[in-house]
Design an enzyme around this catalytic site. Structure first.
Site, short mmCIF file in Angstrom:
data_model
loop_
_atom_site.label_atom_id
_atom_site.label_comp_id
_atom_site.label_asym_id
_atom_site.label_seq_id
_atom_site.Cartn_x
_atom_site.Cartn_y
_atom_site.Cartn_z
CE LYS A 64 -77.22 7.58 -10.24
NZ LYS A 64 -76.66 7.14 -9.08
CB CYS B 269 -69.45 5.95 -1.86
SG CYS B 269 -69.00 4.17 -2.18
#
Length: 262
Positions: free
Chosen positions: A87, A189
């Protein structure tokens, strides 16, 4: 370090410079500032993009994960072609493409007690986009110890929350939450879901707080209050946060020892 904006920078940041509370001097401060973004995910993505667009001179990005298909619904730093890429690498490509003036420093590691001080040293503001309580408490304790202002945020489902901490001037994260909740009470999440635009809203607020602080006007910061966002009913509310004199991180030293040792 340049002591004036170039003609290209004046044009790039012209709409921002025109804002009465900003101007050229504040823009120079932004261009000389250093912000550390912890997490290149749902919160860190919009925050980092807007900070790069605003002209923050140096952005540090910390994340140990690789891009997955399920990230792309909210983690807007990354694209389909980035799946499998670290990322931080994807983030650097996106941020540099948006604004090549920004120096992007990447750390492809988990932010933890073994590296936190070394990574955070020299930064003026921290955007905490982490997704776990251990990291959030670590960020708080390190920032309080070193006097680094930071933005805390959390998101899940259709809800978000955000607050700003200025060490020595405001309540800190431990004044609000003494310790992590029991594991069975934690929503995240991955297990509970998240509307992508909620992450965008809260991450953008974090970027706004960073810019305001670095530009030199602190009066309206989200200090001593937690802003809670209910996207389902499209409502915001504020929760007062009072500085706790017995706080383990920022109190007078009589509180219990903080769980994070730095």
């Amino acid at each position: 370090m340049a002591d004036r904006l170039t003609s290209e920078q004046i044009e790039r940041y012209s709409r921002q410079i025109m804002v009465p509370d900003l101007g050229g001097k504040a823009q120079m401060r932004l261009c000389q500032s250093r912000v550390l973004v912890i997490g290149a995910g749902g919160l860190g993505s919009p925050a980092a993009l807007y900070l790069a667009a605003a002209g923050i001179g140096t952005l540090g990005i910390v994340d140990a994960d690789k891009v997955e298909l399920s990230n792309l619904q909210r983690q807007i730093l990354h694209a389909t072609a980035d799946i499998g890429r670290p990322k931080v690498e994807s983030a650097k490509i996106s941020l540099t493409a948006l604004n090549p003036d920004v120096d992007v420093i990447i750390h492809p590691v988990r932010f933890d007690e073994s590296n936190a001080e070394q990574i955070a040293k020299g930064f003026d503001f921290i955007v905490d986009g982490s997704d776990n309580f251990d990291t959030k408490f670590l960020v708080n304790d390190l920032a309080v110890k070193w006097g680094i202002a930071f933005s805390h945020a959390g998101i899940v489902r259709l809800q978000g929350q955000v607050m700003t901490v200025v060490p020595g001037k405001s309540a800190c994260y431990r004044c609000l939450f003494k310790a992590p909740p029991p594991p069975e009470e934690i929503l995240n999440c991955q297990a509970s879901g998240i509307l992508g635009a909620v992450a965008g809203t809260i991450g953008t607020i974090q970027a706004t707080e960073a810019v305001k602080y670095l530009a030199g006007f602190e009066d309206g910061l989200l200090t001593d209050r937690l802003l809670v966002y209910d996207a389902k009913n499209m409502r915001f509310r504020e929760v007062e946060v009072r500085r706790d004199p017995q706080c383990a991180a920022c109190g007078n030293g009589t509180g219990t020892t903080a769980t994070t040792q730095l």
